[in-house]
Design a protein around this motif. Sequence first.
Motif, PDB file in Angstrom:
ATOM      1  N   LYS A  22      34.918  27.882  42.507  1.00 19.19           N
ATOM      2  CA  LYS A  22      36.443  27.701  42.838  1.00 19.19           C
ATOM      3  C   LYS A  22      36.865  26.120  42.391  1.00 19.19           C
ATOM      4  O   LYS A  22      35.968  25.225  42.612  1.00 19.19           O
ATOM      5  N   TYR A  61      39.496  40.245  34.558  1.00 21.89           N
ATOM      6  CA  TYR A  61      40.059  40.054  35.630  1.00 21.89           C
ATOM      7  C   TYR A  61      41.841  40.175  35.444  1.00 21.89           C
ATOM      8  O   TYR A  61      42.453  40.791  36.080  1.00 21.89           O
ATOM      9  N   TYR A  73      44.197  42.278  37.466  1.00 23.61           N
ATOM     10  CA  TYR A  73      45.317  41.792  38.287  1.00 23.61           C
ATOM     11  C   TYR A  73      46.607  42.482  37.881  1.00 23.61           C
ATOM     12  O   TYR A  73      47.655  42.692  38.541  1.00 23.61           O
ATOM     13  N   SER A 132      43.460  43.577  43.953  1.00 22.37           N
ATOM     14  CA  SER A 132      43.438  42.263  45.015  1.00 22.37           C
ATOM     15  C   SER A 132      42.234  41.242  44.532  1.00 22.37           C
ATOM     16  O   SER A 132      41.314  41.805  44.002  1.00 22.37           O
ATOM     17  N   LYS A 133      42.269  40.095  45.268  1.00 24.02           N
ATOM     18  CA  LYS A 133      41.224  39.238  45.158  1.00 24.02           C
ATOM     19  C   LYS A 133      39.999  39.865  45.340  1.00 24.02           C
ATOM     20  O   LYS A 133      38.975  39.757  44.833  1.00 24.02           O
TER      21      LYS A 133
END
Lengths: 457, 295
Positions: free
Chosen positions: B102, B193, B197, B202-203
């Motif tokens: 992250k 990704y 999305y 969802s994540k």
Amino acid sequence: MRNLKINLAASLSVFMLLTSACSSGGTGNKPAASPPPTTAENKPAQTGFDWKQFSGQKISLLANKQPWITTLEPHIKEFEQLTGIKVNTMIFPEDQVRQKALISLQASSDEFDVFMSLKSREGLQYYNSGFYENLDGYVTNAKITSPDFDVKDFFEGPLNGEKIKGNLVGLPINVEGPVLYYNKELFQKYGAEVPKTLDEIETAAKKIVDGSKGQIHGVTLRGLPGALPFTFGNFIYNNGKTWFDDGKPNFQDPTRIKAIQQYADLAKKYGPPGVVQYSFYQSSALFAQGKVAMEIESTNELNSIIDPKNSRVIDKTGVVPVPPGPGGSKLTQLQWGLSINKFAKNKEAAWLFMQWATSKEMQLEMALNGIASPRKSTWDNEKFKSSMDTPLKQQWVEALKFIMANANPDVGPPAEDQAQVRQLIGEMVDKVILGDKTAEEAAKEADAKLTEVLNKK
Amino acid sequence: MSVPSSRTSLTRLAPWIMVLPSVIFTVLLIGFPIVYVIYLMFTKWAPGSSFWGLPFVGLDNVKATFKDVLFWKSTWITLKISAISLFFEVVLGTYLGILLSKSVKGIKVLRVLFFFPAIVPSVAAGMVWVQLYDPSLGFLNYVLQTFHLPAGTWLNDPESVIYALSIVDIWQWTPFIAMIVLGGIQALPEDPYEAAYMDGASKTQALFYITLPMLKQTILIALMLRSVDMLRIFDTIYVMTQGGPINSSTSLNIYGYQQGFLYTSMGKASTAMLFLLLIVMTISFLLTRWRKRYV
């Protein structure tokens, strides 16, 4: 400070009585050097012995990291000055030294000339493999043995310990034996009596554990299988037995069962948790923190126990030889020794080093640093006597004298496979400590395993 | 054809000559010890005996080893400690790797900090952990007792020693797996990704349906590297317990060491070590095949 000392030391050669008695006995602190005695003459001139005869040769020493080498190392320069022989030291922990020595000797390597060796452990094996140089011919050879060496000055116990099948294969550098250290303050606080017999160790331990509601452990001793026989053996001897009956394992004998039970009970009921993995290091750390009332360990541990850096029991400790049992008192006497590698190139130079390292002067220097001397002259030396200036040190000297007078040289049973035999004995006692087996079951299993190992050859 | 033949042969030989040093090196350093270990397996060695020309004893050493209860116990201990450690290292390592990927403030510093245990030498780590674990003077029990929790005997109890050793291994090697996973994540393409999305994923769904499946290869490589190392565990155990209490933490490597260097039974030690080599090779072979299924 140290450099000053060495420079001074280099200027004389006979009396290396440089360090003034150092009252704490720790190996760490070097007291200031006293000026060299004015009567000092050069050794060769005085005795006619030629220390310089192997000048220019190089020797290597393989040693375990322990107080002996720590104390000796700063003085090696003096030997180099005296003889012109260059000394290279290799120092590792005990286990690694043992491996390295075995691998090197196995390969007939001459990478070290002199090595530290524990005769009571690997002596027979190395002797049978032809790794030791026989020293009998060296001692009697006046050309390479200084008249000051005086082999008769060694106590019989340690010197005999360096003989295998009657042949001298090493020279002793220290003596040690099993003692009971006790914390006087805790004994007083909980009203316990200093044990006078083996059974009373448990009585005292119980009193202290009950009195402190388990906050203080009663006694700490060796649990690590390979190390355990050194302290456990005394429970067998003092109950009137030896390790084996006529060379055969018989731990199922009621007396030996009793000894196993006695030792295991002390560890299990009154010992610290996890004592099965304890060796001298853990035991002494615990004792020095004042968390255990008694410690059964070697006389060698004195310096760790009263080490000013981390001990809380310096003025509270007393020491007695491991108390007698129904069989009186026979205590394991152990000595470390120096030996010459059979495959070494410069054996005679190595012999000069051994003489110097075990000389009266060096042994005194060692003794002033808390390493018990295998030489009689050290114990009668005024300087040594005056350095034993605390009740604890006087007790320690008495304990050592008692051990030497009542010595038993067998740390483990007589067997070539010392390491495996000791491991099996240790595992036997540990199983009883952990409650995996009763003493009878463990003894039966150990007898079978030991017989198998002894018959392997 | 005007070229002299000597030159053609030289050109053909050139690559061989160039790799020759490394070939010789490999043969001497890896091939020879294996040959000698096999030789020791079938002969009787004793301290003081010569290098070659040892008496031949057939399968005696192999029989003695396979009859030894401790040998099978060691095999079991090796597999047990490896399984426990690897499971947690992979799960925690993957999780940690995803967390470290992250982009938050100060993540670079965190990455360095988390990687720290992996660069500490095992022996040093072992020595520190021994102190922490000490049942009477150790920091760990001190903390537990402060919070009125029961103190453990950790390394000094046959029941708990394997778990205590696993904890050290997990502490030491989880970051290593995390770093490999992190590298894998940073190399992942963006497109899947974005597409996901767009479709309203969802994540969490992205993590389970995109990230983890695409990381499978990376995780398997990490697992393979670690398992080969893990099965040969020696240093931490040697420093912390020497295989005790009562052989409760004797891995195969420790067993081989004890037999060879303490009890001078080189035959048994060689047998055990070849057996370990076989286990390591089998497991890496299985993992490689498993990996190829996902290619």
